[in-house]
Design a protein around this motif. Structure first.
Motif, PDB file in Angstrom:
ATOM      1  N   TYR A 146      -0.340   8.147  -1.804  1.00 24.12           N
ATOM      2  CA  TYR A 146       0.619   9.053  -1.167  1.00 24.12           C
ATOM      3  C   TYR A 146       2.001   8.940  -1.801  1.00 24.12           C
ATOM      4  O   TYR A 146       2.711   9.934  -1.935  1.00 24.12           O
ATOM      5  N   LEU A 147       2.384   7.730  -2.177  1.00 27.05           N
ATOM      6  CA  LEU A 147       3.676   7.572  -2.841  1.00 27.05           C
ATOM      7  C   LEU A 147       3.710   8.375  -4.131  1.00 27.05           C
ATOM      8  O   LEU A 147       4.719   9.019  -4.446  1.00 27.05           O
ATOM      9  N   ASP A 148       2.607   8.361  -4.883  1.00 24.64           N
ATOM     10  CA  ASP A 148       2.538   9.153  -6.111  1.00 24.64           C
ATOM     11  C   ASP A 148       2.700  10.630  -5.806  1.00 24.64           C
ATOM     12  O   ASP A 148       3.496  11.331  -6.432  1.00 24.64           O
ATOM     13  N   VAL A 149       1.932  11.109  -4.825  1.00 23.07           N
ATOM     14  CA  VAL A 149       1.986  12.528  -4.473  1.00 23.07           C
ATOM     15  C   VAL A 149       3.407  12.908  -4.033  1.00 23.07           C
ATOM     16  O   VAL A 149       3.960  13.924  -4.453  1.00 23.07           O
ATOM     17  N   LEU A 150       4.000  12.071  -3.213  1.00 23.14           N
ATOM     18  CA  LEU A 150       5.325  12.387  -2.670  1.00 23.14           C
ATOM     19  C   LEU A 150       6.395  12.369  -3.755  1.00 23.14           C
ATOM     20  O   LEU A 150       7.249  13.255  -3.813  1.00 23.14           O
ATOM     21  N   THR A 151       6.339  11.380  -4.639  1.00 20.74           N
ATOM     22  CA  THR A 151       7.369  11.341  -5.681  1.00 20.74           C
ATOM     23  C   THR A 151       7.153  12.467  -6.685  1.00 20.74           C
ATOM     24  O   THR A 151       8.108  13.077  -7.151  1.00 20.74           O
ATOM     25  N   GLN A 152       5.894  12.810  -6.962  1.00 20.91           N
ATOM     26  CA  GLN A 152       5.637  13.924  -7.877  1.00 20.91           C
ATOM     27  C   GLN A 152       6.103  15.251  -7.295  1.00 20.91           C
ATOM     28  O   GLN A 152       6.445  16.169  -8.019  1.00 20.91           O
ATOM     29  N   ASN A 153       6.101  15.355  -5.977  1.00 17.55           N
ATOM     30  CA  ASN A 153       6.608  16.574  -5.339  1.00 17.55           C
ATOM     31  C   ASN A 153       8.103  16.471  -5.030  1.00 17.55           C
ATOM     32  O   ASN A 153       8.642  17.280  -4.292  1.00 17.55           O
ATOM     33  N   HIS A 154       8.740  15.447  -5.599  1.00 16.27           N
ATOM     34  CA  HIS A 154      10.187  15.270  -5.413  1.00 16.27           C
ATOM     35  C   HIS A 154      10.592  15.158  -3.956  1.00 16.27           C
ATOM     36  O   HIS A 154      11.584  15.759  -3.529  1.00 16.27           O
ATOM     37  N   ALA A 155       9.826  14.409  -3.185  1.00 17.20           N
ATOM     38  CA  ALA A 155      10.242  14.138  -1.805  1.00 17.20           C
ATOM     39  C   ALA A 155      11.618  13.482  -1.854  1.00 17.20           C
ATOM     40  O   ALA A 155      11.933  12.724  -2.766  1.00 17.20           O
ATOM     41  N   ASP A 156      12.447  13.821  -0.866  1.00 17.66           N
ATOM     42  CA  ASP A 156      13.815  13.306  -0.870  1.00 17.66           C
ATOM     43  C   ASP A 156      13.923  11.909  -0.279  1.00 17.66           C
ATOM     44  O   ASP A 156      14.928  11.222  -0.497  1.00 17.66           O
ATOM     45  N   GLY A 157      12.936  11.513   0.501  1.00 18.30           N
ATOM     46  CA  GLY A 157      13.003  10.192   1.113  1.00 18.30           C
ATOM     47  C   GLY A 157      11.744   9.893   1.884  1.00 18.30           C
ATOM     48  O   GLY A 157      10.904  10.779   2.077  1.00 18.30           O
ATOM     49  N   LEU A 158      11.618   8.636   2.308  1.00 21.89           N
ATOM     50  CA  LEU A 158      10.402   8.205   2.998  1.00 21.89           C
ATOM     51  C   LEU A 158      10.727   7.423   4.258  1.00 21.89           C
ATOM     52  O   LEU A 158      11.663   6.617   4.272  1.00 21.89           O
ATOM     53  N   ILE A 159       9.906   7.653   5.278  1.00 22.11           N
ATOM     54  CA  ILE A 159       9.932   6.797   6.459  1.00 22.11           C
ATOM     55  C   ILE A 159       8.564   6.123   6.507  1.00 22.11           C
ATOM     56  O   ILE A 159       7.536   6.804   6.461  1.00 22.11           O
ATOM     57  N   VAL A 160       8.577   4.808   6.577  1.00 19.15           N
ATOM     58  CA  VAL A 160       7.329   4.074   6.388  1.00 19.15           C
ATOM     59  C   VAL A 160       7.065   3.078   7.515  1.00 19.15           C
ATOM     60  O   VAL A 160       7.938   2.287   7.868  1.00 19.15           O
ATOM     61  N   THR A 161       5.877   3.157   8.081  1.00 16.68           N
ATOM     62  CA  THR A 161       5.390   2.140   9.006  1.00 16.68           C
ATOM     63  C   THR A 161       4.196   1.485   8.335  1.00 16.68           C
ATOM     64  O   THR A 161       3.144   2.109   8.194  1.00 16.68           O
ATOM     65  N   THR A 162       4.386   0.274   7.866  1.00 15.11           N
ATOM     66  CA  THR A 162       3.282  -0.397   7.185  1.00 15.11           C
ATOM     67  C   THR A 162       3.168  -1.826   7.679  1.00 15.11           C
ATOM     68  O   THR A 162       4.153  -2.412   8.131  1.00 15.11           O
ATOM     69  N   ASN A 163       1.950  -2.345   7.624  1.00 14.26           N
ATOM     70  CA  ASN A 163       1.741  -3.721   8.057  1.00 14.26           C
ATOM     71  C   ASN A 163       2.057  -4.712   6.943  1.00 14.26           C
ATOM     72  O   ASN A 163       2.087  -5.902   7.176  1.00 14.26           O
ATOM     73  N   ARG A 164       2.214  -4.192   5.722  1.00 12.80           N
ATOM     74  CA  ARG A 164       2.383  -5.093   4.587  1.00 12.80           C
ATOM     75  C   ARG A 164       3.854  -5.276   4.269  1.00 12.80           C
ATOM     76  O   ARG A 164       4.482  -4.372   3.712  1.00 12.80           O
ATOM     77  N   GLN A 165       4.393  -6.432   4.601  1.00 13.47           N
ATOM     78  CA  GLN A 165       5.779  -6.702   4.236  1.00 13.47           C
ATOM     79  C   GLN A 165       5.891  -7.021   2.753  1.00 13.47           C
ATOM     80  O   GLN A 165       4.925  -7.403   2.121  1.00 13.47           O
ATOM     81  N   ASN A 166       7.107  -6.855   2.240  1.00 11.93           N
ATOM     82  CA  ASN A 166       7.412  -7.163   0.837  1.00 11.93           C
ATOM     83  C   ASN A 166       6.467  -6.436  -0.121  1.00 11.93           C
ATOM     84  O   ASN A 166       6.150  -6.921  -1.189  1.00 11.93           O
ATOM     85  N   ASN A 167       6.065  -5.248   0.323  1.00 15.01           N
ATOM     86  CA  ASN A 167       5.144  -4.431  -0.428  1.00 15.01           C
ATOM     87  C   ASN A 167       5.850  -3.865  -1.659  1.00 15.01           C
ATOM     88  O   ASN A 167       6.809  -3.103  -1.537  1.00 15.01           O
ATOM     89  N   LEU A 168       5.374  -4.228  -2.825  1.00 11.67           N
ATOM     90  CA  LEU A 168       6.041  -3.821  -4.070  1.00 11.67           C
ATOM     91  C   LEU A 168       6.078  -2.311  -4.252  1.00 11.67           C
ATOM     92  O   LEU A 168       6.947  -1.775  -4.929  1.00 11.67           O
ATOM     93  N   ASN A 169       5.108  -1.613  -3.637  1.00 10.02           N
ATOM     94  CA  ASN A 169       5.077  -0.148  -3.755  1.00 10.02           C
ATOM     95  C   ASN A 169       6.423   0.493  -3.412  1.00 10.02           C
ATOM     96  O   ASN A 169       6.784   1.527  -3.959  1.00 10.02           O
ATOM     97  N   TYR A 170       7.119  -0.104  -2.447  1.00 11.55           N
ATOM     98  CA  TYR A 170       8.309   0.563  -1.912  1.00 11.55           C
ATOM     99  C   TYR A 170       9.616   0.048  -2.466  1.00 11.55           C
ATOM    100  O   TYR A 170      10.638   0.707  -2.393  1.00 11.55           O
TER     101      TYR A 170
END
Lengths: 326, 326
Positions: B107-131
């Motif tokens: 989803y991060l790939d899809v969102l950045t490729q569509n030039h999303a302006d920002g993200l709100i994230v609820t994830t269980n994984r802290q210190n997640n390098l993706n973000y």
């Protein structure tokens, strides 16, 4: 990040050739295609979707317009739409319309301006001009939109009939239907099924109109039981109304299912986790979302779509608010 | 549909001038600006967002990544995010990650490729390098992501303490905490609040780990009551666990709240419509979604954002699963 030029260079072809492979347009020799695909993989190239969207007028975005995601019927529907969309490489834009035509119109503008590829719409307003002349595919979900627009819904009439016949078979002698709002097609259909089954069986019945809301329905059920204390079976227009009926009865010391049997409609998670758990007509909510999304993707990709109306079967799930047959 | 050229022609200016007005860049004389705005209105011109997004690298799309919209905590959160986004002219892309890192990455790939302006994230994984190294603003909602990423959550520790002190004040002598999964920060915090309050009051206590799931929790509560039948107060890790505790007790003929008091956490709609209705620590779910979205929009528009961590207060709502004070 690798560009289309890097891919062309690595594969030893022109940018136009890479573009033809990416867009699956025009003739490209199988060997050349393989070389391009290999270069794409090796370079981990990702097409710029926004640029492609400008060129192809396609963004791989699907708009999902529904009244309100906090209504417990919709999360499962939204989930199914997103799961199928994701599987086919589409992304879902969520739009809560509150059934407000102005808000629906605004979202339609935003979605078409962003070159959304198609729309899945749940709206209370039939024959809504907003949708009829759009130049992207639309699928109506849960409620009909217009005769020209394909539609996925559940068998509300059959479900209403099934629920009513079930109450009668389980010995109810005076049944009531606490129905959903008038002019809302699923509520009308369920009511039609109720009337048909009750009349056919010659069982006396009474209908009261409510909303798909627990608090309002508690009031309606209280009034109903004040006026007709002999009622021994309630077909609730949906599970929220069923929860209201069960609560009102228990608070009055009416035992369920011995003195009053209740059956709901929808099969939202609440119906199963309520205590007592609620017998209900289960709609295939997830399957409806899947079916609508697959249908939309077929329309987007110009595959032949045959049936205009997909009416999915419902099923009765027996739980604790109706009597078990010996 | 009117184009930017039509607007320029009608206003008697160049396309570049219209573009400057639209993008609010460069100097344009006030009279010229007024003429352009008049032409835009008269022609009902709507900028091509996709083209603008390519140029400005902005799509007015906000990505909302959450574990699962069918978890009853999330619809209200999603609704709040969409309401605020809509108010500021942004549109929300809904992404169910199932807590799966691969899906989040996709989803991060899809969102950045569509030039999303920002993200709100609820994830269980802290210190997640993706973000951490994204070049668009990110706000963590409900659960922390990384110390560099702003965060909006509720006071889980304070709520856990509040719930436990409440049970003790209402006469519970042996309390249990049926907690949410380990390694999940809100569950850990609530548990810490429980232990702190129980130890401080010198009341014997027991902790059992469960999941935020009714069926699994029914099993856990059954085992708990088999082993420790003297338990007279349960602080449930969330409202689903509380529903499970109440169902198990009622099925065993244990009266609530007389013999066993139960308090939940979250304040999802189910807690209010269950019978008996469930006393719970209510999180300001809608306000959390609002706060996160406003914060994200401030970040997107480069407004100064002060606090890194926004911890919203919770409140105790008394219902029918705890004793009323004389």
């Amino acid at each position: 990040m690798a560009t289309i030029r890097d891919v062309a260079k690595r594969a030893g072809v022109s940018v136009a050739t890479v573009s033809r492979v990416l867009n699956e347009t025009g003739y490209v020799h199988a060997d050349t295609k393989a070389a391009v695909k290999k270069a794409i993989e090796e370079l981990n190239y990702k097409p710029n979707y926004v640029a492609r969207s400008l060129y192809q007028k396609s963004s791989r975005l699907i708009g999902l317009i529904l009244p309100d995601i906090t209504n417990p019927f919709f999360p499962e529907l939204a989930r199914a739409v997103e799961d199928v969309a994701h599987q086919y490489g589409y992304t879902v834009v969520l739009c809560n319309s509150d059934g407000d035509l102005e808000k629906e119109k605004h979202y339609l503008d935003v979605l078409t301006q962003n070159h959304a590829d198609g729309l899945i719409v749940t709206t209370n307003r039939q024959n809504n001009l907003n949708y009829i002349n759009l130049n992207i595919p639309v699928v109506a979900l849960d409620r009909p939109l217009h005769e020209s627009i394909p539609e996925v819904c559940a068998d509300h009439y059959g479900g209403g009939k099934m629920a009513t016949e079930y109450l009668i078979r389980r010995g109810c002698n005076f049944i009531a239907h606490v129905r959903g709002p008038g002019q809302l097609s699923p509520a009308d259909e369920r009511c039609r099924g109720f009337v048909n089954a009750a009349e056919k069986a010659g069982v006396p019945f009474y209908i009261v109109e409510s909303q798909f809301d627990i608090t309002i329905s508690e009031q309606k059920v209280s009034e109903l039981l004040d006026t007709y204390p002999r009622i021994d079976g309630i077909f609730a227009g949906n599970d929220l109304i069923a929860v209201a009926a069960v609560k009102v009865a228990l608070k009055r010391g009416i035992s369920i299912p011995e003195e009053l049997q209740v059956i709901g409609f929808d099969g939202i998670p609440l119906s199963a986790c309520f205590y007592p758990s609620i017998t209900t007509i289960v709609q295939p909510i997830y399957e409806m979302g899947q079916c609508a999304t697959k249908l939309l993707i077929q329309l987007i990709t110009n595959q032949g779509v045959t049936a205009k109306k997909h009416c999915l079967p419902v099923k009765l799930v027996e739980r604790e608010t109706t009597k078990r047959m010996g």
